[in-house]
Motif scaffolding. Structure first.
Motif, PDB file in Angstrom:
ATOM      1  N   GLN A  43       0.934  -1.164  -0.079  1.00  0.00           N
ATOM      2  CA  GLN A  43       0.077   0.071   0.108  1.00  0.00           C
ATOM      3  C   GLN A  43       0.918   1.131   0.107  1.00  0.00           C
ATOM      4  N   GLU A  44       2.062   1.304   0.592  1.00  0.00           N
ATOM      5  CA  GLU A  44       2.769   2.335   0.775  1.00  0.00           C
ATOM      6  C   GLU A  44       3.418   3.044  -0.813  1.00  0.00           C
ATOM      7  N   LEU A  45       3.832   1.624  -1.334  1.00  0.00           N
ATOM      8  CA  LEU A  45       4.544   2.092  -2.747  1.00  0.00           C
ATOM      9  C   LEU A  45       3.432   2.271  -3.623  1.00  0.00           C
ATOM     10  N   TYR A  46       1.988   1.749  -3.444  1.00  0.00           N
ATOM     11  CA  TYR A  46       1.172   2.181  -4.268  1.00  0.00           C
ATOM     12  C   TYR A  46       0.763   3.804  -4.000  1.00  0.00           C
ATOM     13  N   ASP A  47       0.623   3.990  -2.772  1.00  0.00           N
ATOM     14  CA  ASP A  47       0.406   5.383  -2.275  1.00  0.00           C
ATOM     15  C   ASP A  47       1.242   6.410  -2.908  1.00  0.00           C
ATOM     16  N   PHE A  48       2.587   6.215  -2.767  1.00  0.00           N
ATOM     17  CA  PHE A  48       3.576   7.049  -3.175  1.00  0.00           C
ATOM     18  C   PHE A  48       3.324   7.228  -4.856  1.00  0.00           C
ATOM     19  N   ILE A  49       3.368   6.254  -5.517  1.00  0.00           N
ATOM     20  CA  ILE A  49       3.172   6.372  -7.039  1.00  0.00           C
ATOM     21  C   ILE A  49       2.012   7.221  -7.323  1.00  0.00           C
ATOM     22  N   ASP A  50       0.862   6.729  -6.603  1.00  0.00           N
ATOM     23  CA  ASP A  50      -0.668   7.426  -6.987  1.00  0.00           C
ATOM     24  C   ASP A  50      -0.536   8.809  -6.724  1.00  0.00           C
ATOM     25  N   ALA A  51       0.510   9.298  -5.589  1.00  0.00           N
ATOM     26  CA  ALA A  51       0.575  10.784  -5.130  1.00  0.00           C
ATOM     27  C   ALA A  51       1.337  11.205  -6.140  1.00  0.00           C
ATOM     28  N   LEU A  52       2.271  10.851  -6.927  1.00  0.00           N
ATOM     29  CA  LEU A  52       3.023  11.570  -7.962  1.00  0.00           C
ATOM     30  C   LEU A  52       2.319  12.428  -8.951  1.00  0.00           C
ATOM     31  N   PRO A  53       2.726  13.550  -9.166  1.00  0.00           N
ATOM     32  CA  PRO A  53       2.128  14.591 -10.234  1.00  0.00           C
ATOM     33  C   PRO A  53       2.196  13.951 -11.827  1.00  0.00           C
ATOM     34  N   GLU A  54       1.326  14.170 -12.500  1.00  0.00           N
ATOM     35  CA  GLU A  54       1.386  13.666 -14.051  1.00  0.00           C
ATOM     36  C   GLU A  54       2.896  14.283 -14.536  1.00  0.00           C
ATOM     37  N   GLY A  55       3.276  13.550 -15.342  1.00  0.00           N
ATOM     38  CA  GLY A  55       4.806  13.998 -16.002  1.00  0.00           C
ATOM     39  C   GLY A  55       5.929  13.577 -15.171  1.00  0.00           C
ATOM     40  N   SER A  56       5.862  13.110 -14.006  1.00  0.00           N
ATOM     41  CA  SER A  56       7.021  12.492 -13.357  1.00  0.00           C
ATOM     42  C   SER A  56       7.485  11.281 -13.678  1.00  0.00           C
ATOM     43  N   THR A  57       8.857  11.070 -13.282  1.00  0.00           N
ATOM     44  CA  THR A  57       9.504   9.738 -13.971  1.00  0.00           C
ATOM     45  C   THR A  57       9.680   8.959 -12.948  1.00  0.00           C
ATOM     46  N   ILE A  58       9.675   7.499 -13.143  1.00  0.00           N
ATOM     47  CA  ILE A  58      10.136   6.571 -12.262  1.00  0.00           C
ATOM     48  C   ILE A  58      10.869   5.666 -12.928  1.00  0.00           C
ATOM     49  N   MET A  59      11.702   4.935 -12.295  1.00  0.00           N
ATOM     50  CA  MET A  59      12.826   3.923 -12.775  1.00  0.00           C
ATOM     51  C   MET A  59      12.268   2.502 -12.383  1.00  0.00           C
ATOM     52  N   VAL A  60      12.288   1.530 -13.326  1.00  0.00           N
ATOM     53  CA  VAL A  60      11.849   0.285 -12.916  1.00  0.00           C
ATOM     54  C   VAL A  60      13.059  -0.644 -13.303  1.00  0.00           C
ATOM     55  N   ARG A  81       1.578  -0.481 -15.252  1.00  0.00           N
ATOM     56  CA  ARG A  81       0.345  -0.124 -15.645  1.00  0.00           C
ATOM     57  C   ARG A  81      -0.038   1.180 -14.716  1.00  0.00           C
ATOM     58  N   HIS A  82       0.335   0.798 -13.610  1.00  0.00           N
ATOM     59  CA  HIS A  82      -0.228   2.128 -12.610  1.00  0.00           C
ATOM     60  C   HIS A  82       0.435   3.361 -13.163  1.00  0.00           C
ATOM     61  N   ALA A  83       1.526   3.331 -13.310  1.00  0.00           N
ATOM     62  CA  ALA A  83       2.388   4.471 -13.737  1.00  0.00           C
ATOM     63  C   ALA A  83       1.899   5.082 -14.795  1.00  0.00           C
ATOM     64  N   PHE A  84       1.513   4.250 -15.867  1.00  0.00           N
ATOM     65  CA  PHE A  84       1.024   5.011 -17.323  1.00  0.00           C
ATOM     66  C   PHE A  84      -0.270   5.239 -17.205  1.00  0.00           C
ATOM     67  N   SER A  85      -1.121   4.845 -16.368  1.00  0.00           N
ATOM     68  CA  SER A  85      -2.456   5.183 -16.138  1.00  0.00           C
ATOM     69  C   SER A  85      -2.791   6.600 -15.238  1.00  0.00           C
ATOM     70  N   LYS A  86      -1.416   7.005 -14.978  1.00  0.00           N
ATOM     71  CA  LYS A  86      -1.280   8.467 -13.862  1.00  0.00           C
ATOM     72  C   LYS A  86      -0.348   9.174 -14.922  1.00  0.00           C
ATOM     73  N   ASP A  87      -0.232   8.946 -16.173  1.00  0.00           N
ATOM     74  CA  ASP A  87       0.473   9.592 -17.008  1.00  0.00           C
ATOM     75  C   ASP A  87       1.948   9.894 -16.459  1.00  0.00           C
ATOM     76  N   ILE A  88       2.562   8.868 -15.683  1.00  0.00           N
ATOM     77  CA  ILE A  88       3.806   9.009 -15.474  1.00  0.00           C
ATOM     78  C   ILE A  88       4.821   8.373 -16.127  1.00  0.00           C
ATOM     79  N   ASN A  89       6.110   9.006 -16.687  1.00  0.00           N
ATOM     80  CA  ASN A  89       6.924   8.276 -17.190  1.00  0.00           C
ATOM     81  C   ASN A  89       7.659   7.233 -16.640  1.00  0.00           C
ATOM     82  N   VAL A  90       8.116   6.203 -17.635  1.00  0.00           N
ATOM     83  CA  VAL A  90       8.793   4.865 -16.967  1.00  0.00           C
ATOM     84  C   VAL A  90      10.019   4.925 -17.750  1.00  0.00           C
TER      85      VAL A  90
END
Lengths: 275, 212
Positions: A43-60, A81-90
């Motif tokens: 849940q912590e990781l989900y919440d962290f990604i979910d709270a990121l503003p649109e256009g942020s970037t994450i590394m996997v 899928r979660h990142a792309f659904s929130k318009d976060i770059n991967v």
């Protein structure tokens, strides 16, 4: 009854293999919907990604090979899928093992395709690069200079994503999906040296080793084996391999608990008889 | 679906069955699959090393961009091949020493910080404080007792007798609970791998072969 327990000690182990195969296979064909309650670290990781503003970037980071695919691929798929659904770059990569390169590429590109994301702008996949620790350290200074090209050999210099993203400072979180000890390398260099958030998804075998880093805040969230993947799938409301595997997991665990109890009773009876 | 994709999937299914056949008993199918896997892994790894290592970081910059300074680390790296002759074997020490020095330099500071200082800091927590729930208080006490007793168990300068012995015994129980948790997680991990293969054989393979 006593005879049953004493005979079971000499049971051919192939019967146990067959029992495990049946117990794991049958639930896959029977529709069921066992409750999945996401663990707090997931849940912590989900919440962290979910709270990121649109256009942020994450590394996997896909630091595993095909033998750990069943546990880690569903995690990667769910996170992308979660990142792309929130318009976060991967930004995806597989620096630890060459054999993980194709797995990560399939996960990132298929998730990107689902959400119509553009390669080079919304997502980039580095693939495998030689020099694991050097790459991780170097990316803290300059990603383009260190990695140079993506998995197709295309230069990163002209890609739209890297006009904004220069180093870890421009990356919101580094998520390591690992089947080996690479999580520690990211904790050492990305978290400790460059002071950036790190999270991990690991095979169940390794999970116990990483809880101390969770407690100290060095890891933000932790996905633990297939259950971790199922938890994340539940949070994004998608049924993947993690969710499909949970009924089999439940039955297999019940069977193993029964076998442990039966085995111990048989052992005690045999010990008593030899006295 | 493309022919090669179907062919690859069938090959993967046959390889999985060949490996599983070992569960009955050792047989030529298992051994063939095992040897093919080792050969493929080495070949694939070497191919990746060539294209993404030598070619990208040495050959192309050297011959296309005339970056001759790269010859210095190349020469140092070549010293690894000193092992082929007893008289030149000592040369290996040079690249190993350089690599060890660099990695130790990079790793020592963050390693100490991440694995020792931060972990010790993580155990400095309030046992009782206004605002902590009963669960949090219990959890904090458990953590302190667990860390302290497990460290005492690994302290071998005193005999494990009397108070030290008692505390060490508590430490053993904590360690055993840890091993139990690891065993449980290992079971989950191994079952997950089997689930992955069974899903592939019974659900993904028919989809590729027959559509749907």
């Amino acid at each position: 009854m006593k005879k049953f327990f004493l005979n079971i000690v000499n049971l051919d182990r192939r019967w146990i293999f067959l029992m495990v195969a049946i117990v794991v296979s049958v639930p896959l064909f029977i529709p069921s919907n066992p409750p999945i309650v996401p663990a707090r670290p997931v849940q912590e990781l989900y919440d962290f990604i979910d709270a990121l503003p649109e256009g942020s970037t994450i590394m996997v980071c896909f630091d595993y090979s095909p033998d750990s695919l069943a546990e880690l691929n569903p995690m990667g798929r769910a996170i992308c899928r979660h990142a792309f659904s929130k318009d976060i770059n991967v930004i995806g990569m597989a620096f630890a093992w060459p054999s993980g390169s194709g797995l990560g590429q399939e996960v990132v590109s298929s998730a990107a395709k689902e959400y119509d994301k553009v390669q080079g702008k919304d997502w980039v996949y580095f693939g495998y690069k030689v020099g694991f620790a050097q790459m991780i350290i170097g990316m803290g200074k300059d990603i383009v200079k260190t990695v140079q090209a993506d998995y197709r050999g295309e230069s990163l210099k002209n890609m739209e994503l890297f006009q904004e993203v220069k180093n870890y400072d421009d990356v919101s979180i580094v998520i390591v999906l690992a089947a080996g000890g690479t999580v520690q390398t990211y904790i050492y260099f990305v978290n400790t040296m460059y002071n950036r958030p790190v999270s991990a998804g690991v095979t169940a075998v390794m999970a116990a080793d990483y809880y101390p880093y969770l407690q100290t805040g060095q890891l933000i969230g932790l996905l633990n084996g297939m259950k971790g993947a199922a938890d994340y799938e539940k949070l994004i409301n998608i049924k993947g391999l993690g969710t499909r595997g949970i009924p089999s997991q439940n039955w297999a665990h019940i069977m193993i608990i029964i076998l442990i109890v039966v085995g111990n009773i048989a052992y005690l009876l045999e010990k008593k008889q030899t006295k | 679906m493309a022919f090669w994709s179907v062919f690859g999937t069938i090959l993967a299914a046959l390889a999985t069955l060949a490996i599983f056949s070992f569960l009955y008993k050792d047989n030529p199918f298992y051994r063939s699959a095992e040897h093919i896997m080792i050969g493929l892994s080495v070949g694939y790894g070497l191919g990746q090393l060539w294209h993404l290592g030598f070619k990208q970081f040495l050959f192309d910059p050297l011959f296309k961009e005339a970056r001759y300074e790269l010859l210095i680390p190349t020469a140092i790296g070549m010293l690894y091949f000193g092992f082929v002759h007893p008289k030149t074997r000592w040369l290996i020490r040079i690249p190993i020493a350089i690599l060890m020095g660099i990695m130790a330099g990079f790793g020592l500071g963050p390693g100490m910080q991440a694995s020792i200082f931060k972990q010790v800091q993580g155990t400095i927590i309030p046992l009782f404080r206004y605002g902590l729930t009963v669960g949090e208080t219990f959890s904090n006490i458990l953590l302190i007792v667990g860390v302290f007793s497990a460290i005492v168990y690994f302290f071998f300068s005193w005999k494990h007798k009397g108070v030290v012995g008692g505390v060490a015994k508590v430490g053993i129980y904590f360690l055993m609970i840890g091993f139990g948790a690891s065993f449980g997680l290992t079971v989950m991990g191994r079952i997950s791998l089997l689930i992955g293969r069974i899903v592939f054989l019974f659900q993904d393979l028919p989809k590729v072969l027959f559509g749907g």
